[in-house]
Design an enzyme around this catalytic site. Structure first.
Site, mmCIF file in Angstrom:
data_model
loop_
_atom_site.group_PDB
_atom_site.id
_atom_site.type_symbol
_atom_site.label_atom_id
_atom_site.label_comp_id
_atom_site.label_asym_id
_atom_site.label_seq_id
_atom_site.Cartn_x
_atom_site.Cartn_y
_atom_site.Cartn_z
ATOM 1 N NE ARG A 181 -3.163 -2.898 0.390
ATOM 2 C CZ ARG A 181 -3.633 -3.769 1.505
ATOM 3 N NH1 ARG A 181 -3.075 -3.840 2.547
ATOM 4 N NH2 ARG A 181 -4.793 -4.298 1.077
ATOM 5 C CG ASP A 210 -3.023 -6.173 -1.225
ATOM 6 O OD1 ASP A 210 -3.957 -5.930 -1.905
ATOM 7 O OD2 ASP A 210 -2.737 -6.489 -0.050
ATOM 8 C CG HIS A 277 -6.002 -8.419 -1.357
ATOM 9 N ND1 HIS A 277 -6.480 -7.289 -1.108
ATOM 10 C CD2 HIS A 277 -6.476 -9.241 -0.342
ATOM 11 C CE1 HIS A 277 -7.042 -7.295 -0.043
ATOM 12 N NE2 HIS A 277 -7.379 -8.641 0.418
ATOM 13 C CG ASP A 339 -6.257 -11.462 2.805
ATOM 14 O OD1 ASP A 339 -5.352 -12.120 1.928
ATOM 15 O OD2 ASP A 339 -6.294 -10.277 3.204
ATOM 16 C CD GLU A 340 -9.789 -8.232 3.360
ATOM 17 O OE1 GLU A 340 -10.407 -7.769 4.258
ATOM 18 O OE2 GLU A 340 -8.932 -7.974 2.636
ATOM 19 C CD1 TRP A 406 -7.202 -13.101 8.018
ATOM 20 C CD2 TRP A 406 -8.031 -11.099 8.744
ATOM 21 N NE1 TRP A 406 -8.303 -12.808 7.470
ATOM 22 C CE2 TRP A 406 -8.643 -11.600 7.673
ATOM 23 C CE3 TRP A 406 -8.482 -9.851 9.385
ATOM 24 C CZ2 TRP A 406 -9.814 -10.930 7.142
ATOM 25 C CZ3 TRP A 406 -9.296 -9.179 8.608
ATOM 26 C CH2 TRP A 406 -10.087 -9.560 7.479
ATOM 27 C CE1 TYR A 431 -4.629 -7.947 11.869
ATOM 28 C CE2 TYR A 431 -5.631 -6.393 10.451
ATOM 29 C CZ TYR A 431 -5.267 -7.834 10.730
ATOM 30 O OH TYR A 431 -5.324 -8.731 9.863
ATOM 31 C CG PHE A 432 1.062 -2.849 15.832
ATOM 32 C CD1 PHE A 432 0.272 -3.237 16.939
ATOM 33 C CD2 PHE A 432 2.620 -2.868 16.122
ATOM 34 C CE1 PHE A 432 0.700 -3.811 17.949
ATOM 35 C CE2 PHE A 432 3.201 -3.481 17.470
ATOM 36 C CZ PHE A 432 2.134 -3.974 18.178
ATOM 37 C CG ASP A 433 -4.118 -1.334 10.685
ATOM 38 O OD1 ASP A 433 -3.956 -2.346 11.374
ATOM 39 O OD2 ASP A 433 -4.904 -1.357 9.673
ATOM 40 C CD1 TRP A 481 -3.151 -4.805 8.665
ATOM 41 C CD2 TRP A 481 -2.514 -5.228 6.568
ATOM 42 N NE1 TRP A 481 -3.114 -6.001 8.571
ATOM 43 C CE2 TRP A 481 -2.675 -6.323 7.217
ATOM 44 C CE3 TRP A 481 -1.997 -5.313 5.194
ATOM 45 C CZ2 TRP A 481 -2.592 -7.746 6.583
ATOM 46 C CZ3 TRP A 481 -1.665 -6.571 4.653
ATOM 47 C CH2 TRP A 481 -2.236 -7.791 5.215
ATOM 48 C CB THR A 482 1.313 0.827 5.075
ATOM 49 O OG1 THR A 482 1.478 0.181 4.001
ATOM 50 C CG2 THR A 482 2.343 0.285 6.003
#
Length: 779
Positions: A181, A210, A277, A339-340, A406, A431-433, A481-482
């Site tokens: 990202r 991604d 993704h 994922d997703e 997750w 989640y450090f975001d 996640w950025t």
């Protein structure tokens, strides 16, 4: 005062350093620092005992390693470099001590220490670190470095005699960095690896592909980086947004990072996301996708719908990519994402449906399971193991697959019960975001808050597991996640000091975890960060300055309450706009001050060192009748909330806007409207760069009455009487940040105000920076 003026991280750190009361001694001829009464080690060793006596480490001390032990010599070189940088000590490395005091690093496979474990002894004769493997010897050296940096002085250090026996609780102690990202330089990743090593973490999970970018050079497929590594941002070339955004790591860059990590006994695990993704890959090679059409590399956050197809040619592509990836990364594990993966394109494709039925698969989840299993078998054939996010369980995966949970801990429980190895990495816990606080001066990130205490309280092994199942829990990791971290400064603010809490959770025995003890060790750790130039968040220790706004407006006096998130340290304050110090009044309970006033406060540790930069609050009618962005909660009905920067790639930490992408409605709570005649709003136009997939149906549409929409103010509830309607400016011709104002009809008493943007949901989003009520007279 706007949020931008209230929050400047650079200024905060400069102030913090200026206020530090720890003297910096000269290097040559300085007296050794006394032994510390409380050793600030993070993570705490499994066993530590003190004994009588001490040892002074100075320029005459020698680091001793066996002559033919190259690994031990490398560790000695690392330790010497760390001590020179942090203490100004230039220690010689030799294969014998002679008559000098010695730090002996000894690796012995028969030492009997557990994997990555070590023993460390300090006595009057010297220091001895003994380990059965290289990683243990390295971790012992890190512990010694921490023992030698108990204060910020340079020069000789006096160590207390002690004995340490130590080994990690978990073998996977990880941090995931999302470079897809937003892109970090090689040097920025090295700085993160340096800190991981000093926290005894051993896995960097590196998210490299991604929808928003393909960041790894694959020589066989050059379009992956020529096209896939670059995106065109929304509003490109306007308001500081670049004309294109991106970058990638060459194979030489990756080899250098992997080698740098290995020197610090950190394994780099790459992630290439599939089958979802995948938009950046499909943008580079449209034949990999389902539709055959070439999309752009996505400039949007969220969940995109592009998937890889399931043709043999696509699997050949994946195999070839993995060949180059495995040549670059010697890690046992290769992360395949999983994922997703929204299945819309697969469901709409006759070719995919035909393949699914030919394989006898009941649905698209089973097809994803088949997809992941096929790639996993390729990895297994090459001596590697598949790891993926917990969605891979939905379609069935090989028994050898490791699951990274997750979506809470449910995936960890299910995987362990099915005899899969597990890495716990739940959202939002790790989640450090997620924001570290709900302070008005906090920077960008997701809500709910995950503070220092909540990370420290995290338990990687779910209580639902039996002892046999719990053995499958390899450990845990935090994810960075950025999407809302465009710069390395953002990343450091998000990671530190929460990484300290995580490191202790993953290394130290669970029975030894002690929040109060951890807090007493944090001031020294924060000083280490300052010395190393780490831009950490001081949110846990920053003082909050709270008053009853409406009571103060009525009485002309404010009853002030001070606190901080961690409830740690002594709070000192001033009322004369001077910088608070240890000599300033000590906060002992709520106090009263007449308006107008400026309250400034700081939290100090037991040695008088600031735990955070001072914070201030102006108390007058104007400020008490105003709310910052973070002080305007969501309207009822949707808890989703982000704090975002003005543009997707803005690198400043402020301003930050609290928004809800599903419902552009916020509350101004408990507004005292007596005598208020107008409302003034500082707002910003923000990009609606969010892909919501099936959740798009949840977006609330509020029809606009003017061409570009309006901000409507309702009384009490969101369907209450409309007090004001302020048309929004033309996005094409007006600045991104703008002001709105309107008169308000007379009302008496205290009311909630509901503020709704009615702009079309196909257009931009809008954020509130500050909302102010203006009385006819200011008391």
């Amino acid at each position: 005062m706007t949020l931008a003026n209230r929050f400047s991280r650079t200024l905060l750190l400069a102030t913090l350093a200026l206020l530090s009361t720890t003297a910096l001694a000269a290097g040559d001829g300085a007296q050794p620092a006394p032994p510390s009464a409380s050793l600030s080690l993070i993570p705490m060793p499994a066993k530590l005992t003190r004994s009588a006596g001490s040892l002074t480490i100075d320029a005459d001390t020698v680091i001793v390693v066996d002559r033919n032990d190259a690994a031990a010599k490398s560790i000695a070189t690392y330790l010497a470099a760390q001590l020179k940088q942090s203490r100004g000590l230039d220690l010689r490395i030799a294969d014998s001590a002679g008559t000098a005091k010695a730090i002996v690093l000894k690796r012995d496979s028969k030492a009997g220490t557990p994997a990555e474990g070590y023993t460390l002894d300090v006595n009057a004769k010297g220091v001895r670190i003994h380990a059965g493997d290289d990683a243990g010897l390295f971790h012992g050296a890190v512990t010694l470095w921490q023992l030698l940096t108990q204060n910020e002085a340079h020069g000789p250090v006096e160590l207390t005699a002690l004995h340490i026996e130590d080994a990690p609780r978990f073998r996977w102690r990880g941090l995931m960095l999302d470079s897809a990202r937003h892109f970090q330089s090689v040097d920025e990743i090295r700085a993160l690896l340096d800190q991981m090593a000093l926290h005894k973490l051993n896995v960097l999970h590196w998210h490299l592909t991604d929808d928003q970018g393909w960041r790894i050079e694959i020589k066989r497929y050059p379009e992956l980086t020529r096209i896939g590594a670059w995106r065109t941002p929304p509003d490109a070339s306007r308001d500081g947004e670049p004309s294109r955004y991106g970058g990638y790591y060459t194979q030489d860059d990756i080899r250098a990072i992997v080698a740098y990590a290995a020197e610090r006994h950190i394994t780099v695990v790459p992630e290439l996301d599939m089958p979802g993704h995948a938009q950046a890959a499909v943008a580079a090679y449209p034949e990999l996708g389902v539709t055959g059409k070439r999309p752009p590399v996505s400039p949007d956050w969220g969940v995109n719908t592009y998937l890889y197809n399931v043709d043999d040619a696509t699997f050949a592509f994946i195999d070839h990519v993995l060949d180059e990836v495995m040549a670059l990364f010697p890690s046992c594990y290769i992360h395949l994402g999983g994922d997703e993966a929204v299945k819309d394109q697969w469901q709409a494709s006759p070719a995919v449906q035909a393949k699914m039925h030919a394989l006898g698969l009941k649905d698209e989840n089973a097809l994803q399971g088949w997809f992941i299993a096929r790639v996993g078998r390729y990895l297994q054939a090459h001596g590697r193991r598949l790891i993926g996010w917990d969605e891979i369980l939905e379609g069935g995966v090989p028994a050898s697959a490791t699951v990274m949970s997750w979506r809470g801990v449910k995936g960890a429980i299910e995987a362990a019960q099915k005899d899969h190895d597990v890495v716990s990495s739940p959202a939002p816990d790790l989640y450090f975001d997620q924001l570290q606080s709900d302070r008005a001066d906090e920077t960008t990130g997701r809500i709910p808050v995950r503070d220092l205490a909540s990370v420290y309280a995290f338990e990687p092994v779910p209580k639902e597991l039996t002892a046999q199942q719990a053995a499958h829990v390899l450990g845990a990791q935090a994810n960075v996640w950025t999407e809302h971290m465009p710069s390395a400064t953002h990343v450091q603010h998000a990671v530190f000091p929460r990484l300290d809490a995580l490191s202790e959770v993953l290394w130290s025995p669970a029975s030894a975890r002690d929040w109060s003890g951890f807090l007493t060790r944090m001031p020294t750790q924060l000083a280490r960060y300052r010395a190393q130039g780490i831009v950490y968040a001081d949110s846990a220790f920053a003082p909050s300055i709270e008053v009853d706004r409406n009571a103060a407006l009525v009485s002309g006096k404010a009853r002030v309450t001070l606190a901080n998130q961690a409830a740690y340290g002594e709070l000192h304050y001033t009322l004369d706009n001077s910088t608070p110090t240890a000599q300033s009044p000590l906060y002992q309970g709520p106090f009263e001050t007449s308006l107008p006033a400026t309250v400034r406060a700081v939290a100090l540790d037991g040695q008088g060192r600031p735990l955070a930069a001072p914070r201030s609050r102006v108390l007058d009618a104007v400020s008490l009748l105003s709310r910052e962005s973070a002080e305007l909660p969501n309207c009822p009905g949707s808890d989703f909330r982000l704090r975002v920067q003005p543009t997707p790639d803005a690198t400043t930490l402020a301003p930050a806007y609290s928004i809800n992408v599903f419902d552009t409605c916020q509350f101004f709570p408990q507004a005292r409207l007596d005598g208020v005649t107008s409302i003034h709003v500082e707002a910003a136009r923000l990009e609606r760069n969010y892909q919501l997939a099936h959740e798009a149906r949840l977006v609330v549409s509020r029809p606009a009455k003017t061409e570009f929409g309006e901000l409507v103010v309702h009384l009490d509830t969101c369907d209450g009487p409309a007090l004001a309607s302020m048309p929004l400016p033309d996005p094409a011709t007006n600045p991104r940040r703008f002001t709105l104002a309107a008169g308000l009809p007379d009302h008496i008493g205290t009311h909630d105000l509901c503020l709704i943007f009615t702009a079309p949901i196909t257009g931009p989003l809008y954020g509130l920076e500050r909302v102010s009520l203006t009385p006819s007279t200011v008391k």
